[in-house]
Scaffold this active site. Sequence first.
Site, PDB file in Angstrom:
ATOM      1  N   HIS A 122       1.059  -1.544  -0.003  1.00  0.00           N
ATOM      2  CA  HIS A 122      -0.048  -0.275  -0.231  1.00  0.00           C
ATOM      3  C   HIS A 122       1.078   1.052   0.121  1.00  0.00           C
ATOM      4  CE1 HIS A 122       0.438   0.935   4.773  1.00  0.00           C
ATOM      5  NE2 HIS A 122       0.716  -0.382   4.694  1.00  0.00           N
ATOM      6  N   ASP A 123       0.671   2.643  -0.538  1.00  0.00           N
ATOM      7  CA  ASP A 123       0.625   3.649  -0.969  1.00  0.00           C
ATOM      8  C   ASP A 123       2.619   3.647  -1.043  1.00  0.00           C
ATOM      9  OD1 ASP A 123      -1.466   5.615   0.851  1.00  0.00           O
ATOM     10  OD2 ASP A 123      -0.368   3.569   2.311  1.00  0.00           O
ATOM     11  N   GLY A 140       5.067  -1.316   2.940  1.00  0.00           N
ATOM     12  CA  GLY A 140       4.504  -0.007   2.351  1.00  0.00           C
ATOM     13  C   GLY A 140       5.510   1.396   2.703  1.00  0.00           C
TER      14      GLY A 140
END
Length: 261
Positions: A122-123, A140
Amino acid sequence: MTVTIHPQSFVDPNAQLGENVSIGPGCVIGPRVSIGDGSVLHSHVVVAGNTEIGSNSTIYPFAALGHPPQDFKYKGEDTKLFIGNNVTIREHVTMHLGTVVGRGETRVGDNGYFMVGSHVGHDCIVGNSVTFANNATLGGQVTVGDHVIMGGLSAVHQFCRVGKHAFVGGGAPVTGDVIPYGMVDNHGRLAGLNLVGLKRRGFGRDQINDLRTAYRLFFATEGTFQERIDDAARLYHDQELVLEMVGFIRDGASRHLCLPK
């Protein structure tokens, strides 16, 4: 507009498909998915969430894109996954949505090649023309620059940065920032510059020599590290590649720098 959808696939009527998109058997495409012109999903691909895939990308069986992040703080907020043009995604690759406490989106650039089982957390921000070998993994909020090669089974700790044109060896545990043009050995240590990659991509001899001299200056024993970085910035004030390394080091905040043995 010609779109080919195998009858054994499910494509939500609200999904947006460009011209000449081909969806093979067993695929599931969610209502907030956008797929650009000429992209091909071979079979058994699942694309969920608010996910945008660019043009002329190729996705192989059992890839799972746009599902919720593996972050306990995520509570179903509206976040996004963006995948660029001409990206090849092989079997069992996973790429997750962003989080509201992070960047709000996960972004993958153009012309990437993601081999079997690789993962973009994520991100993350992943640049253009990268290569991820089998089971390479990003935690992440990792940032990966253009033309980076991630070796098989390598893993980058969350919040780390990997600079452009870097090479990460197979099985490497990367727990710090990797300077642009750097090479990481399979123990996760900085092991010089990615000289083979630089030569293959057409960098000149003078450019490479300047990078090598600056690298030696960075990691010399005289003076403090900050003094050596300032010296390199002064000595190579007109050398763009060296200044990119200097700027990368000066911008570091979240993680320590990956260092030589």
